[in-house]
Scaffold this motif. Structure first.
Motif, mmCIF file in Angstrom:
data_model
loop_
_atom_site.group_PDB
_atom_site.id
_atom_site.type_symbol
_atom_site.label_atom_id
_atom_site.label_comp_id
_atom_site.label_asym_id
_atom_site.label_seq_id
_atom_site.Cartn_x
_atom_site.Cartn_y
_atom_site.Cartn_z
ATOM 1 N N ASN A 54 0.838 -1.371 -0.153
ATOM 2 C CA ASN A 54 0.065 -0.043 -0.080
ATOM 3 C C ASN A 54 0.821 1.389 0.134
ATOM 4 N N ASN A 55 2.075 1.060 0.290
ATOM 5 C CA ASN A 55 2.986 2.277 0.181
ATOM 6 C C ASN A 55 3.380 2.892 -1.286
ATOM 7 N N THR A 57 3.120 5.498 -4.451
ATOM 8 C CA THR A 57 2.922 6.819 -4.641
ATOM 9 C C THR A 57 1.823 6.687 -5.651
ATOM 10 N N ASP A 58 1.025 7.844 -6.052
ATOM 11 C CA ASP A 58 0.140 7.788 -6.973
ATOM 12 C C ASP A 58 0.339 7.749 -8.451
ATOM 13 N N ASP A 59 1.653 8.302 -8.603
ATOM 14 C CA ASP A 59 2.312 7.664 -10.012
ATOM 15 C C ASP A 59 2.763 6.253 -10.242
ATOM 16 N N GLN A 60 3.007 5.808 -9.113
ATOM 17 C CA GLN A 60 3.615 4.368 -9.015
ATOM 18 C C GLN A 60 2.163 3.421 -9.085
ATOM 19 N N LYS A 61 1.178 3.831 -8.715
ATOM 20 C CA LYS A 61 -0.199 3.144 -8.679
ATOM 21 C C LYS A 61 -0.725 3.353 -9.996
ATOM 22 N N GLN A 62 -0.452 4.236 -10.719
ATOM 23 C CA GLN A 62 -1.115 4.550 -12.132
ATOM 24 C C GLN A 62 -0.051 3.626 -13.143
ATOM 25 N N LYS A 65 -1.134 -0.087 -12.383
ATOM 26 C CA LYS A 65 -2.652 -0.118 -13.066
ATOM 27 C C LYS A 65 -2.601 -0.214 -14.417
ATOM 28 N N SER A 141 5.439 4.849 -19.938
ATOM 29 C CA SER A 141 4.180 5.666 -19.537
ATOM 30 C C SER A 141 3.473 6.556 -20.492
#
Length: 164
Positions: A54-55, A57-62, A65, A141
């Protein structure tokens, strides 16, 4: 006569609620047992995506995904997360491997320095009591292009690309 009235009043009254529960207790116990046996395991069922850390960042999550939702050049069928899950479950048939306490899933997303392109490396490591599996991908990306960097990742991308 007064004594008879007092004796009748002193008798404890039976609770209607207790009588109601006594009659229906086996039914309620049966319903609770069915709930515990069938519903709770489905609600706590583990899968690969719920094992991700869960740690991020938003960029990494994107980035993750984008990788996990990739479903081939025809945009239909199997996704990367489904293919990885299938490969892991093929190694552990008849087991709920994601619910095992010894199972660990590591996910590392890092940027690769490229002057003209925004490329990230994603390393997915699955560890269990039998051993570990590692998947390494490079993801652009900007163009959403995915390249496999090891044999496990290549196998997953091939399965996704040629899935009918």
């Amino acid at each position: 006569m007064n004594k008879d009235n007092k004796k009748e009043e002193e008798k404890p009254k039976k609770s209607e609620f207790k009588a109601f529960l006594k009659k229906r207790a086996p039914i309620y116990l049966g319903i609770i047992a069915l709930f515990v046996i069938f519903v709770i395991p489905e609600l706590t069922k583990g899968d690969l995506q719920s094992s991700f850390p869960n740690n991020l960042t938003d960029d990494q999550k994107q980035i993750v995904k984008t990788l996990m939702s990739y479903n081939g050049p025809n945009n239909k069928g199997l996704t990367v997360v489904d293919a990885v899950t299938q490969q892991i479950t093929a190694e552990y048939p008849d087991e709920k491997i994601f619910n095992n306490k010894k199972t660990k899933v590591n996910l590392v997303v890092s940027s690769i320095a490229e002057a003209t392109q925004n490329i990230h490396e994603v390393i997915l490591t699955f560890e269990s009591y039998k051993g570990s599996m590692e998947f390494i991908w490079d993801i652009n990306s900007d163009t959403k292009e995915i390249k496999a960097k090891n044999a496990n990742a290549k196998h997953v991308i091939d399965v996704v690309d040629y899935y009918d």
